[in-house]
Design an enzyme around this catalytic site. Sequence first.
Site, PDB file in Angstrom:
ATOM      1  N   GLY A  32      -0.318  14.183  -6.688  1.00  0.00           N
ATOM      2  CA  GLY A  32      -0.516  14.082  -8.171  1.00  0.00           C
ATOM      3  C   GLY A  32      -1.699  14.008  -8.670  1.00  0.00           C
ATOM      4  N   GLY A  37       6.832  15.454  -6.166  1.00  0.00           N
ATOM      5  CA  GLY A  37       6.876  14.704  -6.975  1.00  0.00           C
ATOM      6  C   GLY A  37       6.834  15.201  -8.727  1.00  0.00           C
ATOM      7  N   GLY A  38       5.672  15.283  -9.282  1.00  0.00           N
ATOM      8  CA  GLY A  38       5.662  15.867 -10.631  1.00  0.00           C
ATOM      9  C   GLY A  38       6.553  17.121 -10.765  1.00  0.00           C
ATOM     10  N   TRP A  41      11.417  11.455  -7.824  1.00  0.00           N
ATOM     11  CA  TRP A  41      11.239  11.102  -9.306  1.00  0.00           C
ATOM     12  C   TRP A  41      10.276   9.856  -9.533  1.00  0.00           C
ATOM     13  CZ3 TRP A  41      16.936  11.513 -11.941  1.00  0.00           C
ATOM     14  CH2 TRP A  41      17.268  12.926 -11.711  1.00  0.00           C
ATOM     15  N   LYS A  42       9.976   9.376  -8.354  1.00  0.00           N
ATOM     16  CA  LYS A  42       9.354   7.970  -8.701  1.00  0.00           C
ATOM     17  C   LYS A  42       9.859   7.201  -9.893  1.00  0.00           C
ATOM     18  CE  LYS A  42       5.404  10.483  -6.817  1.00  0.00           C
ATOM     19  NZ  LYS A  42       4.217  10.806  -6.770  1.00  0.00           N
TER      20      LYS A  42
HETATM   21  C1  PEP Z   1       4.801  12.614  -3.938  1.00  0.00           C
HETATM   22  O1  PEP Z   1       4.626  11.555  -4.453  1.00  0.00           O
HETATM   23  O2  PEP Z   1       5.768  12.578  -2.868  1.00  0.00           O
HETATM   24  C2  PEP Z   1       4.450  13.905  -4.392  1.00  0.00           C
HETATM   25  C3  PEP Z   1       4.414  14.907  -3.635  1.00  0.00           C
HETATM   26  O3  PEP Z   1       3.950  13.885  -5.667  1.00  0.00           O
HETATM   27  P1  PEP Z   1       3.249  15.263  -6.489  1.00  0.00           P
HETATM   28  O4  PEP Z   1       4.226  16.445  -6.029  1.00  0.00           O
HETATM   29  O5  PEP Z   1       3.336  14.847  -7.734  1.00  0.00           O
HETATM   30  O6  PEP Z   1       1.956  15.670  -5.799  1.00  0.00           O
END
Ligand code: PEP
Length: 255
Positions: A175, A236-237, A10-11
């Site tokens: 991202g 992530g997102g 989730w960051k």
């Molecule tokens: C992450 O930062 O671990 C990642 C995979 O981000 P995203 O899916 O948003 O690219």
Amino acid sequence: MRKKIVAANWKMNLTLNEGAELVNEIFKGLPVLNEEKKVVIAPPYLHIVQTGEQLAGMIDVCLGAQNCHSETSGAYTGEVSAAMLKSAGVEYVILGHSERREYFKESDATVAKKVNQALVNEMQVIFCCGEPLEVRDAGTQNDYVESQVKAGLFHLSDEQLKNVVIAYEPIWAIGTGRVASTEQAQDMHAHIRGVIRAQYGDEAAGDMSILYGGSCKPTNAAELFSCADVDGGLIGGASLKAAEFLDIIEAMAAL
Ligand code: PEP
């Protein structure tokens, strides 16, 4: 045993209420997973106790953390130790994420110390590696990632390595909406598995789960996960939206 894993990072997103709501929404659509398939949710530190209470009793959805400190305890204002995470029920710790390496200047040596802290406290490590765009453009990505893996993991014993999952996350794909092709992902995952094999042998390499991360979405998850050496994803997102995250879990469940 080599597991299929989809892990949510989730960051620094979501309030406590938003986090609780997201977990509730995920629960509503969660498919049945067998014991070789796991979902990990790694919220910000502040959420960990709350999210842990929501996940209590679940076998296939595990609590994760996005980081831990490299020292055991002491005067490190604002930091959180591995023992604290363990005491809150954390099972997986993401370490060496490119955002930590870049914005918090975490060196390979610091990441290796964090790996030790997580393992000593009987948690699993999701060890992140991945090259920046200029390295990919120069064609030296295999050497770059190999050196991260060696520096972060090669001091571990065979037994300790069993508690490590590797996440390959090309920085240019995180991202950015620019995803690695299946060929790029498979090539790197096979390379990483080969690096593990050379040091730890066939069994350890065969058992190692290697996740792909970087703009993984419902539209590309099934294709990426179908690669022979891709064992799921670090998300992530797309992990911040229940419907998208559930679609990605479905792609893993269908393997
Ligand atoms: C992450 O930062 O671990 C990642 C995979 O981000 P995203 O899916 O948003 O690219």
